[in-house]
Scaffold this motif. Structure first.
Motif, PDB file in Angstrom:
ATOM      1  N   PRO A 210      -5.050  24.432 -42.622  1.00 54.89           N
ATOM      2  CA  PRO A 210      -6.164  23.496 -42.485  1.00 54.89           C
ATOM      3  C   PRO A 210      -5.787  22.344 -41.557  1.00 54.89           C
ATOM      4  O   PRO A 210      -4.724  21.729 -41.706  1.00 54.89           O
ATOM      5  CB  PRO A 210      -6.378  22.998 -43.924  1.00 54.89           C
ATOM      6  N   GLY A 211      -6.636  22.087 -40.578  1.00 58.74           N
ATOM      7  CA  GLY A 211      -6.392  21.025 -39.620  1.00 58.74           C
ATOM      8  C   GLY A 211      -5.534  21.424 -38.437  1.00 58.74           C
ATOM      9  O   GLY A 211      -5.372  20.644 -37.491  1.00 58.74           O
ATOM     10  N   GLU A 212      -5.000  22.641 -38.442  1.00 58.63           N
ATOM     11  CA  GLU A 212      -4.104  23.082 -37.369  1.00 58.63           C
ATOM     12  C   GLU A 212      -4.888  23.388 -36.094  1.00 58.63           C
ATOM     13  O   GLU A 212      -5.948  24.002 -36.137  1.00 58.63           O
ATOM     14  CB  GLU A 212      -3.338  24.329 -37.802  1.00 58.63           C
ATOM     15  N   LYS A 213      -4.341  22.957 -34.948  1.00 63.29           N
ATOM     16  CA  LYS A 213      -4.953  23.280 -33.665  1.00 63.29           C
ATOM     17  C   LYS A 213      -4.752  24.764 -33.377  1.00 63.29           C
ATOM     18  O   LYS A 213      -3.677  25.321 -33.625  1.00 63.29           O
ATOM     19  CB  LYS A 213      -4.325  22.441 -32.551  1.00 63.29           C
ATOM     20  N   ILE A 214      -5.778  25.403 -32.865  1.00 61.34           N
ATOM     21  CA  ILE A 214      -5.736  26.840 -32.609  1.00 61.34           C
ATOM     22  C   ILE A 214      -5.494  27.081 -31.121  1.00 61.34           C
ATOM     23  O   ILE A 214      -6.281  26.652 -30.274  1.00 61.34           O
ATOM     24  CB  ILE A 214      -7.046  27.505 -33.061  1.00 61.34           C
ATOM     25  N   ASN A 215      -4.405  27.764 -30.831  1.00 57.94           N
ATOM     26  CA  ASN A 215      -4.066  28.132 -29.463  1.00 57.94           C
ATOM     27  C   ASN A 215      -4.654  29.516 -29.195  1.00 57.94           C
ATOM     28  O   ASN A 215      -4.184  30.518 -29.749  1.00 57.94           O
ATOM     29  CB  ASN A 215      -2.539  28.138 -29.292  1.00 57.94           C
ATOM     30  N   ILE A 216      -5.690  29.562 -28.383  1.00 56.21           N
ATOM     31  CA  ILE A 216      -6.407  30.818 -28.161  1.00 56.21           C
ATOM     32  C   ILE A 216      -5.509  31.875 -27.544  1.00 56.21           C
ATOM     33  O   ILE A 216      -5.511  33.043 -27.969  1.00 56.21           O
ATOM     34  CB  ILE A 216      -7.656  30.572 -27.288  1.00 56.21           C
ATOM     35  N   ASP A 217      -4.720  31.503 -26.558  1.00 55.19           N
ATOM     36  CA  ASP A 217      -3.859  32.487 -25.902  1.00 55.19           C
ATOM     37  C   ASP A 217      -2.809  33.031 -26.867  1.00 55.19           C
ATOM     38  O   ASP A 217      -2.541  34.243 -26.885  1.00 55.19           O
ATOM     39  CB  ASP A 217      -3.182  31.866 -24.681  1.00 55.19           C
ATOM     40  N   ALA A 218      -2.216  32.150 -27.680  1.00 53.12           N
ATOM     41  CA  ALA A 218      -1.207  32.598 -28.646  1.00 53.12           C
ATOM     42  C   ALA A 218      -1.835  33.517 -29.691  1.00 53.12           C
ATOM     43  O   ALA A 218      -1.243  34.520 -30.103  1.00 53.12           O
ATOM     44  CB  ALA A 218      -0.552  31.394 -29.315  1.00 53.12           C
ATOM     45  N   LEU A 219      -3.054  33.171 -30.109  1.00 52.80           N
ATOM     46  CA  LEU A 219      -3.741  33.995 -31.101  1.00 52.80           C
ATOM     47  C   LEU A 219      -4.094  35.359 -30.504  1.00 52.80           C
ATOM     48  O   LEU A 219      -3.976  36.394 -31.181  1.00 52.80           O
ATOM     49  CB  LEU A 219      -5.001  33.266 -31.569  1.00 52.80           C
TER      50      LEU A 219
END
Length: 211
Positions: A28-37
């Motif tokens: 919760p609250g974590e920034k989402i790195n699209i490329d890493a995901l």
């Protein structure tokens, strides 16, 4: 129209990212790195972006200009109580107005026990639980009431907090009490049964807050 394969990929990525968020693997609250995901899921960034757009409408992620996506924080105790208050305003009214249809008893049934650890194990339960409540909202005949109930996304938010084992064996019985009242054409009894169900669910989820 997009090819069926593309639609399936988008749905699969949506389910995968939803599970990561529900299981707090994306905290919760974590920034989402699209490329890493995308690398983690072995897909291109495009279906990840599409999945995040859907998850934003679910309230599970938030998007800020120039900052990208972050996983939404968990409900606070005050927000939890506000969600319950909204459900108590909307859902008994829907139950009171709902007409009976033959499929309602089947929709009221719920899986008996988890099939796997984490959200994967309870996903069928939460989806069926939401399906029941949304079906009653639809049967109310009031489109605005139905849309308001669906937009709450209550089941995703509540089950992201915790999943009390006391849900098993009790929620389905509470559902069928609501159905019995609707089948009897007793609107006030249906509203009361829905109110009792939501109040009981509140008590089950309160264990997360330690009270």
């Amino acid at each position: 129209m997009r090819p069926a394969r593309r639609l399936t990929l988008t749905d699969d990525v949506y389910t995968s990212v939803q599970t990561l968020i529900m299981d707090h693997e994306v905290a919760p609250g974590e920034k989402i790195n699209i490329d890493a995901l995308a690398r983690r899921l072995e897909v291109s960034p495009t279906p990840v972006r599409e999945a995040l757009a859907r998850l934003e409408s679910d309230g599970l992620v938030r998007k800020r200009a120039l900052a990208g996506y972050t996983a939404s924080p968990l409900l606070t105790r005050a927000e939890f109580e506000e969600l319950i208050e909204m459900r108590l305003l909307l859902e008994p009214a829907a139950a009171a107005k709902a007409g009976y249809v033959d499929d309602l008893r089947a929709v009221a049934d719920l899986p008996a026990s988890p099939e796997a650890p984490g959200f994967t194990g309870i996903a069928a339960f939460t989806a069926q639980d939401a399906r029941f409540h949304h079906r009653i909202a639809e049967l109310s005949g009031n489109g605005m009431l139905r849309d308001a109930i669906v937009r709450l996304r209550a089941h995703l938010h509540l089950f992201r907090l915790n999943f009390p084992q006391s849900h098993y064996g009790t929620s389905a019985a509470e559902h069928h009490r609501i159905v019995d009242a609707i089948a009897a054409g007793d609107g006030p009894a249906a509203a009361e049964a829905m109110r009792d169900h939501i109040t009981a669910a509140r008590a089950r989820h309160l264990t997360y807050f330690g009270s």
